[in-house]
Write a protein that holds these residues in place. Structure first.
Motif, mmCIF file in Angstrom:
data_model
loop_
_atom_site.group_PDB
_atom_site.id
_atom_site.type_symbol
_atom_site.label_atom_id
_atom_site.label_comp_id
_atom_site.label_asym_id
_atom_site.label_seq_id
_atom_site.Cartn_x
_atom_site.Cartn_y
_atom_site.Cartn_z
ATOM 1 N N HIS A 241 -5.148 -2.402 -6.121
ATOM 2 C CA HIS A 241 -6.292 -3.036 -6.771
ATOM 3 C C HIS A 241 -6.438 -4.477 -6.302
ATOM 4 O O HIS A 241 -7.547 -4.937 -6.044
ATOM 5 C CB HIS A 241 -6.126 -2.997 -8.301
ATOM 6 C CG HIS A 241 -6.398 -1.646 -8.894
ATOM 7 N ND1 HIS A 241 -6.784 -1.461 -10.204
ATOM 8 C CD2 HIS A 241 -6.345 -0.413 -8.347
ATOM 9 C CE1 HIS A 241 -6.950 -0.177 -10.439
ATOM 10 N NE2 HIS A 241 -6.676 0.483 -9.330
ATOM 11 N N GLN A 242 -5.327 -5.162 -6.182
ATOM 12 C CA GLN A 242 -5.388 -6.541 -5.695
ATOM 13 C C GLN A 242 -5.898 -6.592 -4.265
ATOM 14 O O GLN A 242 -6.637 -7.512 -3.899
ATOM 15 C CB GLN A 242 -4.008 -7.185 -5.779
ATOM 16 C CG GLN A 242 -3.979 -8.638 -5.326
ATOM 17 C CD GLN A 242 -2.589 -9.242 -5.400
ATOM 18 O OE1 GLN A 242 -1.690 -8.718 -6.054
ATOM 19 N NE2 GLN A 242 -2.395 -10.360 -4.717
ATOM 20 N N ASN A 243 -5.516 -5.609 -3.450
ATOM 21 C CA ASN A 243 -5.985 -5.537 -2.064
ATOM 22 C C ASN A 243 -6.540 -4.138 -1.815
ATOM 23 O O ASN A 243 -5.818 -3.227 -1.424
ATOM 24 C CB ASN A 243 -4.859 -5.840 -1.087
ATOM 25 C CG ASN A 243 -5.342 -5.874 0.365
ATOM 26 O OD1 ASN A 243 -6.491 -5.525 0.663
ATOM 27 N ND2 ASN A 243 -4.472 -6.300 1.268
ATOM 28 N N PRO A 244 -7.849 -3.926 -2.020
ATOM 29 C CA PRO A 244 -8.452 -2.603 -1.834
ATOM 30 C C PRO A 244 -8.419 -2.109 -0.390
ATOM 31 O O PRO A 244 -8.705 -0.932 -0.133
ATOM 32 C CB PRO A 244 -9.899 -2.810 -2.305
ATOM 33 C CG PRO A 244 -9.873 -4.040 -3.141
ATOM 34 C CD PRO A 244 -8.814 -4.905 -2.549
ATOM 35 N N GLY A 245 -8.079 -2.980 0.546
ATOM 36 C CA GLY A 245 -8.009 -2.565 1.945
ATOM 37 C C GLY A 245 -6.747 -1.793 2.295
ATOM 38 O O GLY A 245 -6.654 -1.214 3.383
ATOM 39 N N LEU A 246 -5.774 -1.761 1.401
ATOM 40 C CA LEU A 246 -4.523 -1.055 1.674
ATOM 41 C C LEU A 246 -4.731 0.460 1.624
ATOM 42 O O LEU A 246 -5.458 0.970 0.772
ATOM 43 C CB LEU A 246 -3.448 -1.455 0.668
ATOM 44 C CG LEU A 246 -3.013 -2.922 0.653
ATOM 45 C CD1 LEU A 246 -1.963 -3.143 -0.418
ATOM 46 C CD2 LEU A 246 -2.475 -3.349 2.017
ATOM 47 N N ARG A 247 -4.063 1.172 2.538
ATOM 48 C CA ARG A 247 -4.104 2.639 2.554
ATOM 49 C C ARG A 247 -2.726 3.174 2.923
ATOM 50 O O ARG A 247 -2.102 2.693 3.887
ATOM 51 C CB ARG A 247 -5.133 3.164 3.568
ATOM 52 C CG ARG A 247 -6.569 3.080 3.108
ATOM 53 C CD ARG A 247 -7.510 3.651 4.151
ATOM 54 N NE ARG A 247 -7.313 5.077 4.352
ATOM 55 C CZ ARG A 247 -7.995 6.031 3.714
ATOM 56 N NH1 ARG A 247 -8.904 5.687 2.799
ATOM 57 N NH2 ARG A 247 -7.796 7.295 3.967
ATOM 58 N N LEU A 248 -2.280 4.165 2.174
ATOM 59 C CA LEU A 248 -1.061 4.901 2.512
ATOM 60 C C LEU A 248 -1.452 6.122 3.325
ATOM 61 O O LEU A 248 -2.348 6.887 2.925
ATOM 62 C CB LEU A 248 -0.322 5.337 1.241
ATOM 63 C CG LEU A 248 0.880 6.262 1.479
ATOM 64 C CD1 LEU A 248 2.035 5.510 2.131
ATOM 65 C CD2 LEU A 248 1.333 6.913 0.173
ATOM 66 N N GLU A 249 -0.795 6.313 4.467
ATOM 67 C CA GLU A 249 -1.090 7.458 5.323
ATOM 68 C C GLU A 249 0.214 8.010 5.895
ATOM 69 O O GLU A 249 1.298 7.450 5.676
ATOM 70 C CB GLU A 249 -2.067 7.065 6.440
ATOM 71 C CG GLU A 249 -3.430 6.628 5.904
ATOM 72 C CD GLU A 249 -4.406 6.216 6.999
ATOM 73 O OE1 GLU A 249 -4.004 6.158 8.192
ATOM 74 O OE2 GLU A 249 -5.576 5.938 6.656
ATOM 75 N N LEU A 250 0.100 9.108 6.622
ATOM 76 C CA LEU A 250 1.244 9.772 7.233
ATOM 77 C C LEU A 250 0.975 9.967 8.717
ATOM 78 O O LEU A 250 -0.119 10.407 9.106
ATOM 79 C CB LEU A 250 1.491 11.125 6.570
ATOM 80 C CG LEU A 250 2.627 11.991 7.135
ATOM 81 C CD1 LEU A 250 3.983 11.355 6.874
ATOM 82 C CD2 LEU A 250 2.582 13.397 6.526
ATOM 83 N N TYR A 251 1.960 9.625 9.548
ATOM 84 C CA TYR A 251 1.880 9.876 10.991
ATOM 85 C C TYR A 251 2.987 10.846 11.381
ATOM 86 O O TYR A 251 4.139 10.699 10.948
ATOM 87 C CB TYR A 251 2.045 8.563 11.771
ATOM 88 C CG TYR A 251 2.231 8.776 13.262
ATOM 89 C CD1 TYR A 251 1.146 9.108 14.064
ATOM 90 C CD2 TYR A 251 3.481 8.666 13.854
ATOM 91 C CE1 TYR A 251 1.311 9.321 15.429
ATOM 92 C CE2 TYR A 251 3.654 8.866 15.216
ATOM 93 C CZ TYR A 251 2.564 9.203 15.995
ATOM 94 O OH TYR A 251 2.727 9.415 17.350
#
Length: 374
Positions: free
Chosen positions: A90-100
């Motif tokens: 919420h503080q940084n909406p640009g963050l994304r968790l993904e899988l490689y």
């Protein structure tokens, strides 16, 4: 008489020198396998690890990136170093968790055959940054896998399904728990399901991997396999589990070793990463458990569960660890701190520029990572 005394003195001194040499050799061997002293020989094997609690009173705290808070604690007497990350979406909406997954873009994608060793977490972080999808804030090893071969020719294969960009891969039959994330209006929804079919996982997740142990589910600790009592089989076989159980993994649960674990808050705002770095090796921990001698540095799965209960996590999972545990974390100066994999490098921690020149190998089949789209 004087000659006899001198001869006796020489023999005594020689014996003392030999004893010192022997102690040094034994201590050096133990240090190589088990890490720095003191070794807790007097402690019972299932005694909680010193820092398997929250909060850490001696931790250093910093905020290396918007929306990221980081704790690190070096105070454990057995040499274990613990790190904790709070990613505030919420503080940084640009963050994304993904899988490689290393098999997604190698010579023959998705053939369940990847030469994974040379692509450690540093090389993968560089690769992901070069994809121009945003800056990698942190990356760490993913779920369990199997491999054949040795050295750089090791070939990795999956033991359970994964989901990448809403597409399921490797329908091998689900084991234990599937952890993943789905984005709704660019907001993450983290979840974990017990033995969900891969087709259902594709509906539930954008990115996911199966085979995890679920330590805490909706605020409730799940049942762990009891620690072996004296005289019992120290390495009981793995067995099928139920939705009320975390999911037992032979050897993995009861040894003290390096750990990689993830959790999140009930409101889905906070995603947490815990890295436990054991100064010794996974092999030494297995040997200690096999011979029922007290364990040294690192944490057991029960330690992880204790930590997440005290931290107040809504859900928490244990993933691959031991000598595979590895991580990169972006610093405020643009460089990356690294926890290198024990099976590729014996250092506890090091720092690299974003090009990761001379970064250690010792990769894993897949990596979770948090990137910033900004």
């Amino acid at each position: 008489m004087l000659t006899v005394k001198r001869t006796h003195l020489r023999r005594l001194m020689l014996g003392m020198i030999l004893l010192v040499v022997l102690v040094v050799l034994v201590a050096g061997t133990l240090h190589y396998f088990f890490g720095p002293f003191p070794l807790q020989w007097g402690a019972h094997s299932d005694t909680p690890a010193p820092l398997a609690c929250w909060p850490w009173s001696k931790a250093t705290i910093d905020a290396p990136h918007p929306g990221v808070t980081h704790w690190i604690d070096h105070s454990s007497p057995d040499g274990t170093v613990v790190e904790f990350f709070d990613f505030d979406f919420h503080q940084n909406p640009g963050l994304r968790l993904e899988l490689y997954d290393q098999d997604e873009d190698d010579q023959i994608p998705y053939d369940d055959h990847a030469t994974f060793w040379s692509q450690g977490v540093g090389q993968v972080t560089r690769h992901l940054n070069q994809s121009r999808r945003g800056t990698v804030v942190a990356a760490w090893n993913g779920l369990f896998f199997q491999y054949t071969g040795a050295g750089r020719s090791r070939v990795g294969r999956h033991v359970a399904p994964i989901v990448l960009q809403r597409r399921p891969h490797y329908n091998l039959g689900n084991i234990r728990w599937t952890f993943g994330v789905k984005y709704q209006r660019n907001r993450p929804v983290f979840n974990v399901f017990f033995q969900q079919p891969s087709s259902a996982s594709a509906e539930a997740f954008d990115y996911a991997a199966a085979g995890a142990s679920c330590l805490v589910y909706q605020g409730r600790p799940l049942r762990l396999e009891p620690f072996p009592k004296p005289g019992e089989d120290p390495l009981p076989p793995s067995k099928s589990s139920s939705p009320d159980e975390a999911g037992f993994v032979r050897q993995v649960d009861h040894i003290r070793t390096s750990r990689t674990s993830m959790a999140w808050s009930k409101d889905q705002r906070h995603f947490y990463l815990l890295i436990v770095k054991d100064p010794g090796s996974e092999y030494a921990s297995i040997a200690a458990l096999s011979h029922q001698i007290p364990l040294m540095g690192g944490w057991t799965v029960a330690d992880l569960q204790r930590f997440w209960q005290q931290q107040g996590a809504w859900c928490a999972v244990n993933i691959d660890g031991g000598d595979v545990t590895q991580m990169t974390a972006l610093r405020s100066d643009g460089h990356y701190d690294m926890v290198p994999p024990r099976w590729g490098d014996r250092r506890m921690r090091c720092t690299f520029a974003p090009d990761f020149v001379n970064a250690p190998a010792g990769g894993t089949m897949m990596y979770f990572y948090v990137r910033d789209r900004k």
